[in-house]
Structure formats: C-alpha cells, structure tokens
Design an enzyme around this catalytic site. Structure first.
Site, short mmCIF file in Angstrom:
data_model
loop_
_atom_site.label_atom_id
_atom_site.label_comp_id
_atom_site.label_asym_id
_atom_site.label_seq_id
_atom_site.Cartn_x
_atom_site.Cartn_y
_atom_site.Cartn_z
N ASP A 164 -6.03 -9.42 15.45
CA ASP A 164 -5.67 -9.78 16.52
C ASP A 164 -4.04 -9.24 17.59
OD1 ASP A 164 -6.49 -10.28 19.33
OD2 ASP A 164 -6.73 -12.68 18.99
N GLU A 214 -1.55 -5.57 19.63
CA GLU A 214 -0.76 -4.09 20.65
C GLU A 214 0.34 -3.84 21.10
OE1 GLU A 214 -3.30 -6.94 21.94
OE2 GLU A 214 -4.61 -5.67 21.42
N ASP A 265 -11.88 -8.62 24.94
CA ASP A 265 -12.26 -10.10 25.24
C ASP A 265 -13.38 -9.66 26.93
OD1 ASP A 265 -10.90 -11.32 23.80
OD2 ASP A 265 -8.96 -11.65 25.12
O1 MIG Z 1 -4.56 -14.71 23.53
O2 MIG Z 1 -7.52 -15.81 18.37
O3 MIG Z 1 -9.53 -10.85 21.20
O4 MIG Z 1 -11.32 -12.67 20.06
O5 MIG Z 1 -10.66 -15.10 19.92
C1 MIG Z 1 -6.10 -15.15 22.61
C2 MIG Z 1 -8.10 -15.89 20.02
C3 MIG Z 1 -6.29 -14.79 21.39
C4 MIG Z 1 -8.09 -12.57 21.65
C5 MIG Z 1 -9.31 -12.01 21.16
C6 MIG Z 1 -10.16 -13.50 21.39
C7 MIG Z 1 -10.13 -14.34 19.80
C8 MIG Z 1 -8.84 -15.11 21.09
N1 MIG Z 1 -7.66 -14.03 21.23
#
Ligand code: MIG
Length: 816
Positions: free
Chosen positions: A404, A407, A482
């Site tokens: 996650d 980017e 999200d």
């Molecule tokens: O800033 O890890 O898209 O699926 O639950 C949020 C917490 C960070 C974004 C992800 C989401 C995840 C969440 N993450």
C-alpha cells in the site's frame, strides 16, 4: 506545469529524410534536423516507434517490457518510394512520409488502421532542460477508444482527456484523474477493426481522445522519449493478447487467491481476528483469507509486530491455517526514521534509501511518522527488500503480502508525494522522481513479489498492490483503492475492473462494500454480487479510522472505535437478516464458480485473454456494445450484469448476438436485443451462452476443506456447435509447470433431434474426482438414449435438466 494546449505551444516537427538504414528488424530513418525515428518490427503485428531529437539514442530501457518477450517475425520488406519508406510485414503495411516522418499503418487489404495527424512533435521543456514529446493521430469520426487502466470515467474514452501520475486519491470519484496507476495503453476501434497503442513513457503522460479536436487523438509526456508500440487486432481480444505478450502476464495464483477474502482497517488484537475467523465458520460463510492492516505492526514499522495485540503471531497464524485461512499482511514503503529499528539500520548501512539531489536522504511523513523510502529501482535494494520477508513468511507463517501507499504517498505536502528532484538509481540510468514516480509502486511490488515467491515456495505467492505501471501485472494483483460505500461507486468498481482487465491487469478487484463510509445491507449484498465475479474478491473497509485530514491521532482513533463499535462493521453478517443469508448465498456462488474463474485465469496466463471482458469485446461490430459498461463477461460463456440501483428488483440489459440462457431460470433468450432481467435482492442477472459448458464446483468453506468427489459440467444446448475449456491442476505449488495439469477441450454440437459432446484432453494431472456430472440444459428433444463412449448410460430427468454421470476420462457423449 499542468496541461499544455496543443495549439498554443511552439513546436518542432521532424524535417526531411536524408537516408535510412536497416539492421535486421530495426529500421532507422534519419532527418536533416537530427531527428531519428527507429521503427522496430517486433512481430508481424507489433511495431515499435521510437524518436530521438538529439541525433543519437540513449541506452534503451523499460520496466514495462517482459524480459521473456520474444521478437518474432515471419516476413519483413522495406522499400523506398519517391515520397515514402514502406515497411511490410505479413499483417501490416506501414508508410512513412519522407517529409516530417508522418506514419500511416494499413492492414493487408489496404484499409487505413491508424494514421498520424501532426505526428511526432516536441517542444523544449524549460523546467527540466529536456523535451515535452507529443504525438497526434487522426481520429475517425466513428472511432471509439478503450483502455488506460483504472480510470473511473466512462468505459468508452472518446471525448476524454486523461493523465497518468500515480496518486493516493482517498475517496476519489468519477471525475478524479489521475488515480493510483499509470497504464498508458489504449485501444482504438474503428468500423470493427481494433488496434492498440502503448506509450511506454513513465513520466506524467497525457491522452486526449478526440476531445480538444474531434478529428485528432493525441498523447504526450513532460519528458522522456516519444516511444510507443502499435498492436494490430483486428479483434479487441487479439490486441489485449498482444499487449500482454509484450508487457507480460501474471502467473497462476494458488486457488485460495481466488477464494473469498475478508479485510478491514484493522482487525486487532488477536482475539478480534480469531472472533472473525470463527464467525465465518460458525455461520458457514466460505472464506479463504484474512488480512492484517497496518495496526498489526509495532508503531507502523514494517516487518515488526505489535506484541500487545499479537503476543505470538506464529501461533496465531498457525491456528488460522488450521481453520483453513491464509493470512495476508500489509507492507508500506515508508521506513520509520528510528535508529533503534533494525530495518532502518540495515537500510542506512546498505544505502538503500532514496536521496535528494544534494546528497542527504529524502524524507516524508507517513503512518510511522518521518520516514525514508527504499529505492526499489536499485537491484541491490530490491534484493535486500525481498530478503526482509524471510522471517515474516518462514517464521511467522504469512501467506501473502499487500503493498500500500507505494505511489509513494506522503502526508502533509501538496504534491502528496516526494519532491520531484529526488534521485533514483533506475538500473544505473540515474533519473529523477519525474521519471521514476510512475514505476515506483511497480518496483516495490516486484521486490516484494520476489521475496514472497522465494519464501512461500513450494507454494505460490499472493500479492496485492495499490500503485503500479504497465507490466506490473507480472508481479501482483491490484485493487481499485479507497473507494466509497455508495451506489455510484458500485458502478465505478465494475467499470474500473473491466478496464483494468483489458489493460493487462486481470487479477483485480474493488473494496467490496466500499472503503470509505459504511454501506447498508442492500448496498453491501449488491456489491458482493459484483465482487464475486472479480478475480480478487475482497471485502475491505476503513473501519473505525476517520481519515479526515490524514493525521495520525491515536486518541481520536480510540475514541472513534468506542463510538462506532458495531456500527462500522463490514463483515457478511454485519447487516442482519436477510442480508447475512444473501451474503452467504452469494459467496457460495463464488465457490461454485471457481473452476470457471480458474480456467479463465489460465487463459489469461497462457494467452493474455482478459478474464473480465466488456460487452464491446463480445461483438465489436455491434455498435450497441460500444457504449455500454454494466454488462461484462467472465471467461468464455458467462455474461453478468449486476444490479447497481438502490431498490431495483431487476434491470434491463443487452445481450450480444446469439442464443443465451438465463442462469437463474434456464429460460432461453435471443441476443442482440435489450431484455429485462428480474433480480430480487438475492439474485444476479446472469446469462450463459448457448453451447457453452460451465464447470461448477461444490460449495466449500475454504479451498481444500474436503475432497471434491464429482465436478458438475453444465451444458447449455445449442443448435450448432461451440467449444469450451476447463483447466485444472493442484491449485497450489508448481507441479503444473511440469505437466501436472489437465486441460479439457469440449466440443458441443446440437441438432433438433440430438446432441453430442466430445472431449480432448492434455496434461497428466489426476484430479481427486473421478467423475463428471453432466447436466444438460435446454434440450429441445425427448431423450431416448445416451451413449458414453459407445456404451448405453442411464440418464435422470430433473425439472429442467437431463443428467448423466460419466468418468473424467470420457471421450464422447451422445444424446439422442
Ligand atoms: O492512508 O493501511 O488504500 O486500503 O486500509 C491510508 C490503511 C492507508 C490506504 C489503503 C487502505 C488501507 C489504509 N491505507
């Protein structure tokens, strides 16, 4: 710099051809102003165009291209005419004009497929010292465009201008662009003929699909080379297959990777995880995987555990395995700046972190606080990173990894990411963030995948990533990020997954039920009824976290948890009856469909055929299919059109040409028309193509719960013939690579008085079941006799079907 208006900028176009050379399948065209065009003929129907304005080319490099891609051409002829250079392959004729190097590509019948408008042009990029590079093509009046990855706009891209810069876009909507991924690949479809264009440039890229000018489609980038590939169809599916031939395909996931997955931000402590796991089993709702989001870690430090919440992770994961669960854990790229933290220490010592141009490490705030970020574009850093998974997997028993924030996302800065001048190794090419940004997530997923693959061996890896670039499908599945618990987002999820699927990423899914906000029971089950058709089938939600300003406020989170206890749950049973029962029925259907999904996955791995196919891929000659986006197919024979309106008890939908059967009622339906489909809350509009064979598995609570003793093959009568496939193997491990698989190719043929089914088989896997239960639907004649490999067999008659049990090794069944 944001948008450049094509017409207002001062541009250069190539001059006049002075000479050309040919080196095997590469043709170089030199202009009097130093511009060089390299045309590479990669296959009979894949051409690559690469321009330089400097009089020479830099070393060629791309992360997107599959290292296993083979250049293969059967014939190539280059000739010179008065005004043109002409390149001919078995499939194509490419005419390059000596003046300005504009290009036109024709098929063998002389039909123009794609031609330049202005063609290649460029402009100084004062900011970077390089060029902005542009390409414009003619757009036919009725041309349609598809592709481009996870975009949330209409499936048909004509009239859109979009750009690619991977972005953390919490709560995005249909207008949001760019999103989490950069997949600069599109399809053009004109008068039934399709081609593809892949602009392999990792800088921020733009695409204008006949928006600024109705008669031109253009693409450009704020740096790098004009470097694009052309793929000839003429079928849309053939374009998809060739694009993935070049950029690669996923490998077969373990079967549990296609099971139902439950996730939340976050399940903790251990008692909560166990409670969830137990509840699925108690309620007899199938589930194969549980995900741990960032709270399993110690202060969000990757590769650590919060021992207050998880005192003995290895034991817990072992116990989950015993209950049939696989566990997937999240890993982010940000490594907390903490001198006492071993990963940070190792990263410093190995010089694994990204640096600013003036030397020191680049720093950004994410969940752990201030962090450094590994340079995944450095092979040594990837190796180090891969190694970090050893204990997580071997000691703790983790089965899959979820990447996650790659980017990379950074809090509290307007750009939402690292500064643009951060340096990246980029396999020795030494580039700035401007060039590396769009591939960062892909390279993180790659490094993670390599580690996971190594340490779960002899099992198969499961990976999921948020950010990625073209070619990233070789390493990981993706989810759409999200999203929001709304009816609009339910539709978006379907569009986005279809689009991802035709853009190389068949292994995709959305956060079922919506991530942000909480759905009601109706929305939740309707979303499940979409999600069970997506290769990645995962419920996920924000849980008790309120992200408002994306600040970490532990107290606020705790307060939220107290406040919201029970209110933000998003498990299949969270909405009470009748929703729990409907959720169960829906997830059970997912498990019934697994042989179809697994076969479709194999077709994707083997041939690059998208698992989810939009209606246009069914009949690209039928204009009605080109603007629809809710009907889609899974595999070769199943057409689905989920309900996406609140309160709806059915919907209208369009079926492509041919004969169909309503999966729910067995009613035959004629295609090439709009029909109404009743669909009460527990029903999904689903249609089977006549002549098609659907393999259906028995319901299990998890993969491998028990042996399958007989597999059902549902055969839908057609007056005519049709082929179907079924691929099976152990669903885990790599024996299939040495022949331990079984591929059945079924050929159905029907007349008004009888029908037959013949089977070809390859591979030598022995499935656990020894029999197929053949279930014939829609037979229009009275069955007098049934011959299985020439022997009379006894059939049974149900209300709507005729059934017979046959050995798995059968060659032919005849029904008269
Ligand atoms: O800033 O890890 O898209 O699926 O639950 C949020 C917490 C960070 C974004 C992800 C989401 C995840 C969440 N993450």
């Amino acid at each position: 710099m944001s948008e450049l208006s094509l017409s207002k900028t001062l541009q250069h176009t190539p001059g006049l051809l002075t000479h050309w050379t040919q080196d095997h399948n590469r043709i170089y065209l030199y202009c009097d102003d130093g511009v060089i065009l390299q045309v590479s003929v990669l296959t009979d129907s894949i051409l690559r165009f690469r321009f330089s304005t400097e009089g020479y080319f830099l070393k060629d490099f791309s992360y997107a291209i599959d290292p296993d891609f083979d250049e293969q051409i059967s014939s190539l002829k280059v000739s010179e005419k008065e005004r043109h250079i002409i390149i001919r392959t078995n499939q194509l004729v490419c005419k390059l004009k000596k003046k300005g190097l504009t290009t036109r590509i024709f098929d063998r019948q002389g039909q123009l497929i794609l031609g330049d408008d202005k063609g290649f042009h460029w402009e100084k990029n004062e900011e970077s010292g390089g060029n902005h590079v542009f390409m414009s093509k003619k757009a036919f009046p009725d041309e349609n465009y598809f592709g481009l990855g996870d975009k949330s706009c209409h499936l048909n891209l004509r009239g859109e201008r979009l750009n690619n810069w991977v972005t953390d876009c919490f709560g995005y909507g249909p207008e949001t662009d760019p999103l989490y991924r950069s997949i600069p690949f599109y399809y053009g479809l004109n008068e039934g003929d399709a081609y593809g264009v892949f602009f392999d440039n990792s800088f921020r890229t733009y695409f204008d699909f006949a928006k600024e000018r109705e008669d031109a489609t253009s693409f450009w980038a704020h740096g790098g080379e004009m470097n694009y590939y052309f793929f000839y169809g003429p079928e849309l599916t053939a374009v998809a297959e060739q694009y993935t031939l070049l950029t690669g395909r996923a490998e077969l996931p373990p079967l549990w990777g296609l099971g139902f997955h439950q996730c939340k931000w976050s399940y903790y402590p251990e008692t909560k995880v166990k409670e969830i796991a137990q509840q699925f089993r108690d309620l007899q709702i199938p589930c194969d995987a549980i995900y741990l989001d960032i709270d399993y870690m110690d202060g969000y430090r990757c590769f650590t555990w919060n021992h207050d919440h998880f005192p003995d992770p290895a034991r817990m994961l072992q116990e989950l395995r015993e209950q049939g669960y696989h566990t997937v854990v999240i890993i982010d790229p940000g490594i907390k700046i903490d001198p006492d933290y071993w990963v940070f220490q190792e990263g410093l010592e190995g010089e694994h972190f990204l640096r600013r141009p003036d030397g020191p490490y680049a720093q950004g705030k994410v969940w752990p606080g201030e962090c450094y970020f590994p340079d995944y574009t450095h092979p040594e850093t990837r190796e180090w990173w891969s190694g970090l998974f050893k204990d997580l997997i071997r000691k703790m028993g983790v089965n899959g990894v979820w990447n996650d924030m790659n980017e990379p996302a950074v809090f509290d800065v307007p750009s939402k990411t690292l500064p643009k001048d951060v340096r990246f190794h980029y396999e020795g090419h030494n580039v700035s963030h401007l060039k590396a940004h769009n591939i960062y997530g892909m390279q993180m997923a790659r490094a993670t995948y390599e580690g996971v693959k190594e340490f779960v061996y002899p099992n198969r890896p499961v990976m999921i990533t948020r950010a990625t670039y073209s070619g990233g499908q070789r390493y990981s599945s993706v989810w759409t990020g999200d999203n929001v618990a709304s009816w609009e987002h339910l539709e978006l999820a379907s569009t986005q997954c279809q689009r991802l699927s035709i853009s190389g990423f068949s292994y995709c899914g959305s956060d079922i039920g919506g991530f942000n906000d909480t759905p009601d029971g109706e929305l939740f089950v309707r979303w499940l009824q979409l999600g069970i058709f997506h290769p990645l089938c995962r419920v996920h939600s924000i849980g008790y976290h309120d992200l408002g300003d994306a600040e970490i406020d532990e107290e606020a989170v705790e307060a939220n948890i107290k406040n919201a206890e029970g209110k933000r749950d998003q498990e299949p049973w969270s909405f009470g009856e009748p929703y729990t029962s409907i959720a169960r029925k829906t997830i059970e259907l997912r498990y019934r469909l697994l042989p179809i999904l697994y076969t479709a996955f194999w077709q994707y791995v083997e041939r690059g055929t998208p698992i989810l196919r939009p209606l246009s891929f069914w009949d690209q000659h039928d204009p009605e299919t080109l603007h629809r986006m809710e009907e889609f197919s899974v595999g070769d024979h199943l057409m689905v059109c989920p309900i996406s309106d609140q309160g709806a008890e059915g919907r209208s939908l369009y079926l492509p040409k041919g004969m169909w059967y309503d999966f729910n009622t067995d009613q035959p339906v004629i295609g090439e028309q709009e029909i109404w489909s009743d669909a009460g809350l527990d029903q999904i509009p689903m249609y089977v193509r006549a002549g098609g064979i659907l393999p259906l598995a028995p319901v299990m609570q998890f993969i491998g719960e028990r042996m399958i003793d007989v597999l059902e093959l549902h055969i839908y009568y057609l007056e005519g013939s049709q082929s179907s496939e079924l691929y099976v193997d152990a669903g885990e491990g790599y024996d299939y690579q040495s022949g331990k698989f079984l591929l059945h190719q079924f050929h159905f043929s029907g007349t008004p008085t009888g029908c037959s089914l013949s089977v070809d088989r390859s591979g030598d896997y022995q499935p656990e079941y020894t029999e197929f239960r053949l279930v014939f639907h829609g037979l229009p004649f009275r069955t007098a006799s049934c011959l299985v490999d020439g022997q009379e067999a006894s059939v049974s008659f149900q209300a709507l079907t005729t059934e017979v049990t046959v050995p798995v090794g059968l060659k032919q069944v005849e029904i008269l």
